[in-house]
Write a protein that holds these residues in place. Structure first.
Motif, short mmCIF file in Angstrom:
data_model
loop_
_atom_site.label_atom_id
_atom_site.label_comp_id
_atom_site.label_asym_id
_atom_site.label_seq_id
_atom_site.Cartn_x
_atom_site.Cartn_y
_atom_site.Cartn_z
N GLY A 271 56.78 35.57 51.43
CA GLY A 271 55.43 35.15 51.11
C GLY A 271 55.17 34.93 49.64
N LEU A 272 53.89 34.92 49.30
CA LEU A 272 53.40 34.69 47.94
C LEU A 272 52.36 35.75 47.58
N ALA A 273 52.29 36.07 46.30
CA ALA A 273 51.22 36.93 45.78
C ALA A 273 51.06 36.61 44.30
N GLY A 274 49.83 36.61 43.84
CA GLY A 274 49.61 36.36 42.42
C GLY A 274 48.21 35.87 42.13
N VAL A 275 48.02 35.40 40.91
CA VAL A 275 46.70 34.95 40.48
C VAL A 275 46.71 33.49 40.08
N GLN A 276 45.54 32.90 40.21
CA GLN A 276 45.28 31.53 39.76
C GLN A 276 43.92 31.54 39.07
N PRO A 277 43.71 30.64 38.10
CA PRO A 277 42.38 30.58 37.48
C PRO A 277 41.32 30.37 38.56
N SER A 278 40.20 31.05 38.42
CA SER A 278 39.13 30.95 39.41
C SER A 278 38.48 29.57 39.39
N THR A 279 38.19 29.07 40.57
CA THR A 279 37.49 27.79 40.68
C THR A 279 35.98 28.01 40.66
N THR A 280 35.53 29.25 40.82
CA THR A 280 34.10 29.52 40.89
C THR A 280 33.56 30.26 39.67
N ALA B 225 53.33 44.18 47.15
CA ALA B 225 53.48 42.90 46.46
C ALA B 225 52.20 42.52 45.73
N THR B 226 51.07 42.68 46.39
CA THR B 226 49.79 42.32 45.80
C THR B 226 49.46 43.24 44.62
N SER B 227 49.74 44.50 44.77
CA SER B 227 49.50 45.47 43.70
C SER B 227 50.34 45.14 42.47
N MET B 228 51.61 44.81 42.68
CA MET B 228 52.49 44.48 41.55
C MET B 228 52.05 43.19 40.86
N ALA B 229 51.66 42.19 41.65
CA ALA B 229 51.20 40.93 41.06
C ALA B 229 49.91 41.15 40.27
N LEU B 230 49.00 41.97 40.79
CA LEU B 230 47.75 42.26 40.09
C LEU B 230 48.02 43.02 38.79
N ALA B 231 48.88 44.02 38.84
CA ALA B 231 49.21 44.79 37.64
C ALA B 231 49.83 43.88 36.58
N ARG C 169 42.50 46.16 53.65
CA ARG C 169 43.43 47.25 53.33
C ARG C 169 44.36 46.86 52.18
N VAL C 170 44.84 45.63 52.22
CA VAL C 170 45.76 45.17 51.18
C VAL C 170 45.05 45.14 49.83
N LEU C 171 43.86 44.55 49.78
CA LEU C 171 43.14 44.46 48.51
C LEU C 171 42.74 45.84 48.00
N GLY C 172 42.28 46.71 48.89
CA GLY C 172 41.94 48.07 48.48
C GLY C 172 43.17 48.83 48.02
N GLY C 173 44.27 48.66 48.74
CA GLY C 173 45.52 49.32 48.36
C GLY C 173 46.08 48.82 47.05
N ALA C 174 45.72 47.59 46.67
CA ALA C 174 46.17 47.03 45.40
C ALA C 174 45.30 47.49 44.24
#
Length: 176
Positions: free
Chosen positions: A77-86, A110-116, A139-144
């Motif tokens: 899969g994929l995890a990471g950030v992109q500039p916000s469109t909003t 994966a999400t936690s590591m990408a966010l950090a 759960r994923v977002l909270g866990g991250a």
């Protein structure tokens, strides 16, 4: 860029997306069971290529972006950030893991590591949208390390929750 941005644990390897990942990304983004967690929804090859170009430019411009996620060497899969469109003052955190690989623990890690990594790279505020009834996504977002915003913007529908993670100003301001 790949070597210095690689994140490796005993279970996962995250690398910045590259053109070599295109076939895996196209397969992921064309799956209706996966892309609910990606901003663009289900994509065909042309849209996936366009997204890849945006991801590569984000890495080049900001030093943060989307990672491919591999478990035991296999793309999941994929995890990471992109500039916000909003909201111009933040980035949006996205993740998508194939359903047959969708162990909440792997998605969370994966999400936690990408966010950090994004925060360490200078992203002060990261947001993510999730449907209220999407228990796995929540759960994923909270866990991250993200939390539900106290006030929801008008642009969110009644069943959409806005999550955020904020790093205090002055910590690792590498971006811009």
């Amino acid at each position: 860029m790949g070597g210095r941005c690689r994140i490796q644990t005993g279970r996962l390897q995250l690398d910045p997306v590259s053109w070599g990942d295109l076939e895996d990304v196209v397969r992921l983004k064309s799956s209706a069971t996966v892309t609910g967690r990606l901003a663009g929804g289900v994509c065909n090859r042309i849209l996936s290529e366009r997204d890849m170009m945006t991801d590569l430019m984000t890495w080049g411009r900001e030093g943060v972006g989307m990672f491919t996620v591999r478990h035991q060497g296999r793309f999941i899969g994929l995890a990471g950030v992109q500039p916000s469109t909003t909201s111009p003052d933040c980035h949006e955190l996205h993740f998508a893991i194939f359903p047959h690989e969708h162990e909440t623990g792997l998605s969370c890690q994966a999400t936690s590591m990408a966010l950090a990594f994004a925060h360490e790279g200078g992203v002060r505020r990261a947001i993510s949208y999730v449907r209220e009834n999407d228990i796995v996504g929540r759960r994923v977002l909270g866990g991250a390390g993200m939390s539900v915003c106290d006030s929801q913007p008008d642009s969110c529908g009644p069943d959409i929750l806005l999550y955020q993670s904020v790093r205090p100003a002055g910590e690792n301001p590498r971006l811009h």
